[in-house]
Design an enzyme around this catalytic site. Structure first.
Site, mmCIF file in Angstrom:
data_model
loop_
_atom_site.group_PDB
_atom_site.id
_atom_site.type_symbol
_atom_site.label_atom_id
_atom_site.label_comp_id
_atom_site.label_asym_id
_atom_site.label_seq_id
_atom_site.Cartn_x
_atom_site.Cartn_y
_atom_site.Cartn_z
ATOM 1 N N LYS A 32 52.203 38.196 39.261
ATOM 2 C CA LYS A 32 52.106 38.605 37.860
ATOM 3 C C LYS A 32 51.890 40.107 37.725
ATOM 4 C CE LYS A 32 48.430 37.032 35.993
ATOM 5 N NZ LYS A 32 47.529 38.194 36.003
ATOM 6 N N THR A 33 50.964 40.661 38.499
ATOM 7 C CA THR A 33 50.701 42.101 38.413
ATOM 8 C C THR A 33 51.924 42.904 38.814
ATOM 9 O OG1 THR A 33 48.363 41.703 38.934
ATOM 10 C CG2 THR A 33 49.174 43.953 39.187
ATOM 11 N N ASP A 219 47.666 41.345 29.800
ATOM 12 C CA ASP A 219 47.486 40.466 30.949
ATOM 13 C C ASP A 219 46.405 39.429 30.641
ATOM 14 O OD1 ASP A 219 47.847 39.491 33.488
ATOM 15 O OD2 ASP A 219 46.549 40.966 34.446
ATOM 16 N N GLU A 220 46.481 38.265 31.268
ATOM 17 C CA GLU A 220 45.495 37.188 31.094
ATOM 18 C C GLU A 220 45.325 36.848 29.609
ATOM 19 O OE1 GLU A 220 44.717 35.751 33.652
ATOM 20 O OE2 GLU A 220 44.414 37.102 35.343
ATOM 21 N N GLN A 250 44.664 28.495 33.588
ATOM 22 C CA GLN A 250 43.612 29.348 34.131
ATOM 23 C C GLN A 250 42.707 29.901 33.031
ATOM 24 O OE1 GLN A 250 44.766 31.838 37.665
ATOM 25 N NE2 GLN A 250 46.844 31.306 37.022
ATOM 26 N N ARG A 604 42.636 30.324 44.737
ATOM 27 C CA ARG A 604 42.303 31.626 45.345
ATOM 28 C C ARG A 604 42.544 31.579 46.856
ATOM 29 N NH1 ARG A 604 43.388 33.915 41.406
ATOM 30 N NH2 ARG A 604 44.008 31.828 40.795
#
Length: 754
Positions: A32-33, A219-220, A250, A604
């Site tokens: 994503k980043t 983002d997020e 998430q 993670r």
């Protein structure tokens, strides 16, 4: 884009979408980043001026990583990459007058906010036991995150049938806001609320900022609350080039106001939005993803997507069963040490997650016993220490002479003979005469009923504060050193052999180091405003050093956005994960968030993932039989009896165990630990439902436990030492701003849980 960028087709589709709204549904570990930063680079390559691009995320770590990547892709380009709170803080400084502030406002942290609320509650003659600053603060924070001003709350109370809590908040909230405005201060929630209301109430300003930031990337997005949603919506009207990335699966911050609906309804609000799904995971093994995907599939509030990977199958997820928390901690410490000594990993490759901080206590002790280096994600904790808050309060008062909470914190620190009575008289006189506390101190002779000693003390303090200047000092570090020297701040601890005094000195020296490092980045432009902003907007994970070569311990919430080759998740048990609140939630909304939280923790992990469970666990001062988490029925895993004395590590049998570990524990016909058991047993769930059948142990204290003292109020246990009659417990009382050590057997402390 260059072929060297190696973007997948879906990543490239998101990167090359320029105009109009775009929703990027990004699964965990899907790059994503990378997509966000490459999209920024592509916008600039297509002729978009860098200053028209705004990228917003939630944590300092994520913002820093994103800014670094953009800097490598676009050397010299000035694209604004920031967290929500930092962006709003800077915007608010520029337009402070619009909301009744001055540009040199200061930001109160949670502890400062609690102190102010306590004072306001007392001034309104309310009971701070029944209406504690924590509970009142939570309700005010909720109102602010929902875009309800103090005027809104008052009006709603007057127009409806309200309960006693609504009546209290309708009185405290406006008084609290008046205190903040008169102090030229804001709390964290104000940063968002002020900006959101400013954009709503000032159409010309909104249009100006909308035109300035024509391309916005968030983002997020699943973690945005109502205020953040309003800010983004206001800046995307004339130029709706809004790209939001996130994953409903998430969304784990509902307890602090995040609204999963913001991402779920994006396509309804922007009917012409393009949607790109990033489903390929580059992080985890197939075994880990398969188990996590099966878990999250039980949620209903989500957008369907698959988790795919070309990574290897990998080892199965394992559920490690232990007898109790001591056994669990010792077993994990040994496993981690053996893994590293065998060459299978470094200590820095390993992370341990837990639902509540209290679960880390036994593990920290076990890691120390086995000489396993570790770090705890507690970046905020450093700035919560009394000596650090005191030193920073001096700098805050220099920057903002109206800062009431800073004044009250340092006017008698170090001791100047200016006690509570003298301070109350000064505060009252300042209010009657419309001056700030610092000016009142300078005019102490005019204040009735002050002693000669108090008058002299206030006047000396006012003169001293007037002598401090960043311009004269030349840097934040030199200003801080001057303050420490002129006030005699560290003098009471110098030469002391007391360990706590030495720790206080070390902490203050670390703050000086932080100021020096800040100055080095700023160069010849010392900026006290930016330093105070940096120390105010600290995230829990800011203190983590990925290169430290240490095992990382953190809560599941703090783990968001991170990744580790080897991950342990402690306490997958009913009442812990899912948390007790979700167990009682009839609507299942909180249960779904708990499921998402476990999903985040599992994803993670890159190579290995272990979950743990114990037969008994100490909970709220009692030893209870646990029951398995309902989530375990939704996972794919292998069960392993990892208890001491089991067949996993036969050599452990020779290790002497504490006497209490010799008690009989339930096992089935095969000799395995029996978590179900026949007949009636006491469980954590029974305790939560009011059962009194739990077996109580002698009263004990644990690090992280909250306790109440009849004189000092509520505090947190920071250290437990000694044995038997010499066992001691150290408590930090935030309300009384002091640390006290007690003999555990005689301590007048009432345990309140964690």
């Amino acid at each position: 884009m260059s072929p060297a960028d190696h973007l997948t087709p879906s990543q490239r589709a998101a990167v090359e979408c320029i105009d109009g709204p775009l929703l990027v549904l990004a699964g965990p570990g899907s790059g994503k980043t990378r997509v966000v930063t490459h999209r920024i680079a592509h916008l600039v390559e297509q002729g978009v001026p860098p200053h028209q691009i705004l990228a917003i995320t939630f944590t300092n770590k994520a913002a820093g990583e994103m800014a670094d990547r953009v800097g490598r892709l676009l050397p010299g380009a000035r694209v604004q990459v920031s967290t929500f709170h930092r962006f709003c803080a800077r915007l608010l400084r520029r337009y402070a007058s619009v909301v009744g502030l001055q540009p040199n406002y200061t930001i109160l942290d949670a502890a400062d906010q609690k102190q102010v609320l306590r004072r306001v509650i007392n001034e309104l003659d309310l009971d701070t036991v029944h209406y504690s600053p924590e509970k009142v603060g939570y309700r005010i924070s909720t109102a602010k995150n929902d875009l309800r001003t103090s005027e809104d709350v008052q009006r709603q109370y007057e127009e409806s049938i309200a309960d006693h809590w609504q009546a209290v908040i309708a009185r405290v909230y406006p008084a609290y806001q008046r205190w903040l405005l008169e102090s030229n201060s804001v709390d964290f929630d104000d940063l968002l609320l002020h900006v959101a209301m400013m954009l709503v109430e000032n159409p010309e300003l909104r249009q100006e900022l909308d035109s300035r930031f024509r391309y916005i990337l968030v983002d997020e997005y699943q973690d945005t609350n109502a205020a953040q949603y309003q800010i983004i919506a206001a800046l995307s009207q004339e130029y709706p080039n809004l790209c939001v990335t996130g994953d409903p699966d998430q969304s784990i911050y509902g307890w602090r106001g995040a609204r999963i609906e913001n991402i779920l309804r994006f396509e309804r609000e922007y009917p012409d939005a393009q949607v790109v799904r990033l489903e390929q995971n580059f992080r985890s093994t197939q075994a880990i993803l398969r188990s996590a995907d099966r878990l999250i599939g039980h949620n209903t509030q989500r957008k369907a997507k698959r988790l795919l990977t070309d990574n290897e199958e990998g080892d199965a997820v394992e559920l490690l069963e232990f007898t109790d928390a001591h056994d669990e901690a010792d077993g994990l410490a040994r496993r981690i040490r053996e893994l590293v000594e065998s060459g299978g990993a470094t200590y820095g490759d390993v992370a341990v997650f837990y639902r509540v901080n209290a679960l880390s206590r036994q593990l920290e002790l076990a890691l120390l016993r086995h000489r396993v280096p570790f770090q705890v994600a507690a970046g905020v904790a450093f700035y919560d220490r009394a000596e650090i808050k005191d030193a920073l309060s001096y700098l805050r008062l220099i920057y903002n002479p109206n800062d009431r909470s800073a004044f009250l914190r340092v006017v008698n620190t170090p001791l100047r003979g200016l006690g509570e009575t003298s301070q109350r008289r000064l505060v009252a006189w300042a209010a009657d005469n419309g001056v700030n506390f610092l000016e009142a101190a300078a005019r102490a002779k005019e204040i009735p009923r002050l002693t000669k000693r108090a008058i002299a003390g206030f006047e000396r303090f006012a003169r001293l504060m007037g002598e401090f200047s960043l311009a004269d000092a030349g840097s934040v570090e030199k200003l801080l050193l001057t303050v420490l020297d002129r006030t005699g701040f560290t003098r009471p601890w110098e030469g002391s052999l007391n360990e706590q005094d030495q720790q206080r000195l070390a902490n203050v020296q670390e703050l000086v180091t932080a100021a020096r490092q800040f100055d080095a980045v700023r160069g010849d432009e010392p900026d006290l405003e930016a330093f105070l902003e940096q120390t105010s907007l600290v995230n829990e994970t800011d203190s983590l050093d990925p290169a430290a070569g240490q095992v990382t311990l953190m809560t599941l919430h703090a783990a968001k956005g991170l990744e580790f080759p080897h991950v342990y998740i402690l306490g997958v048990e009913e009442g812990l994960l899912p948390h007790e609140r979700a167990v009682r939630d009839a609507g299942k909304r909180e249960l779904e968030e708990e499921r998402r939280l476990l999903f985040v923790g599992m994803t993670r992990a890159e190579r290995r993932l272990w979950l743990t469970q114990t037969v008994t666990r100490e909970f709220r001062g009692r030893t209870l039989h646990t029951i398995p988490s309902t989530f375990l029925a939704e996972l794919e895993y292998n069960r392993v009896d990892a208890s001491a004395g089991g067949d996993l590590f036969p050599e452990w049998q020779a290790v002497p165990q504490p006497a209490e570990k010799k008690k009989s524990l339930p096992r089935n016909a095969e000799g395995k630990l029996d978590f179900g058991g026949a007949g009636k047993i006491t469980t954590a769930a029974n305790l939560l439902n009011g059962s009194s059948e739990a077996v109580e142990l002698p009263r004990g204290f644990a690090m992280g436990m909250r306790v109440r003292h009849p004189r000092y109020g509520v505090g947190t246990v920071t250290e437990v030492g000694g044995f038997g009659a010499r066992r001691t417990v150290t408590v930090r009382f935030a309300e009384a701003d002091r640390v006290e050590k007690f003999v555990a057997a005689k301590a007048p402390l009432q345990p309140l849980g964690t």
